[in-house]
Design a protein around this motif. Structure first.
Motif, PDB file in Angstrom:
ATOM      1  N   GLU A 238       0.835  -1.212   0.000  1.00 50.76           N
ATOM      2  CA  GLU A 238       0.000   0.000   0.000  1.00 50.76           C
ATOM      3  C   GLU A 238       0.869   1.262   0.000  1.00 50.76           C
ATOM      4  OE1 GLU A 238      -3.000   2.364   2.985  1.00 50.76           O
ATOM      5  OE2 GLU A 238      -3.015   0.176   3.074  1.00 50.76           O
ATOM      6  N   ILE A 239       1.892   1.268   0.834  1.00 49.33           N
ATOM      7  CA  ILE A 239       2.799   2.413   0.890  1.00 49.33           C
ATOM      8  C   ILE A 239       3.556   2.546  -0.427  1.00 49.33           C
ATOM      9  CG2 ILE A 239       4.796   3.420   2.072  1.00 49.33           C
ATOM     10  CD1 ILE A 239       2.263   3.379   3.814  1.00 49.33           C
ATOM     11  N   ARG A 240       3.981   1.424  -0.981  1.00 47.82           N
ATOM     12  CA  ARG A 240       4.685   1.441  -2.275  1.00 47.82           C
ATOM     13  C   ARG A 240       3.793   2.065  -3.352  1.00 47.82           C
ATOM     14  NH1 ARG A 240       6.891  -3.750  -2.415  1.00 47.82           N
ATOM     15  NH2 ARG A 240       8.795  -2.929  -1.534  1.00 47.82           N
ATOM     16  N   GLU A 241       2.506   1.718  -3.347  1.00 51.73           N
ATOM     17  CA  GLU A 241       1.566   2.291  -4.321  1.00 51.73           C
ATOM     18  C   GLU A 241       1.414   3.799  -4.122  1.00 51.73           C
ATOM     19  OE1 GLU A 241       0.162   1.083  -7.052  1.00 51.73           O
ATOM     20  OE2 GLU A 241       1.372  -0.702  -6.670  1.00 51.73           O
ATOM     21  N   ARG A 242       1.416   4.236  -2.884  1.00 54.92           N
ATOM     22  CA  ARG A 242       1.316   5.680  -2.614  1.00 54.92           C
ATOM     23  C   ARG A 242       2.530   6.419  -3.164  1.00 54.92           C
ATOM     24  NH1 ARG A 242      -0.988   6.060   3.567  1.00 54.92           N
ATOM     25  NH2 ARG A 242      -2.862   4.827   3.212  1.00 54.92           N
TER      26      ARG A 242
END
Length: 69
Positions: free
Chosen positions: A44-48
């Motif tokens: 999720e953080i990587r996608e952000r």
């Protein structure tokens, strides 16, 4: 100050930032004091970060201010 109003304080902290998507998991590990992060949250953080140009906007501004010191 009028009446019984108390002042409000806001604390802003900069925890650094990422320079690449490959550093998401190590960054989170460091940020969380060595506690592992779930693979779902890492993704999720990587996608952000992917949505914001694959790195933290803070990295460019902090590194440029360091060079002026």
């Amino acid at each position: 100050m009028p009446g019984s109003q108390r002042p409000t304080a806001i604390l802003l902290m900069a925890m650094g930032g990422l320079d690449s998507l490959e550093n998401v998991e190590p960054f989170l590990l460091d940020l969380r004091g060595g506690r592992p992060t779930s693979p779902e949250l890492v993704e999720e953080i990587r996608e952000r970060y992917r949505a914001t140009g694959r790195k933290s906007p803070a990295v460019g501004s902090s590194s440029s201010s360091e060079s002026r010191c």
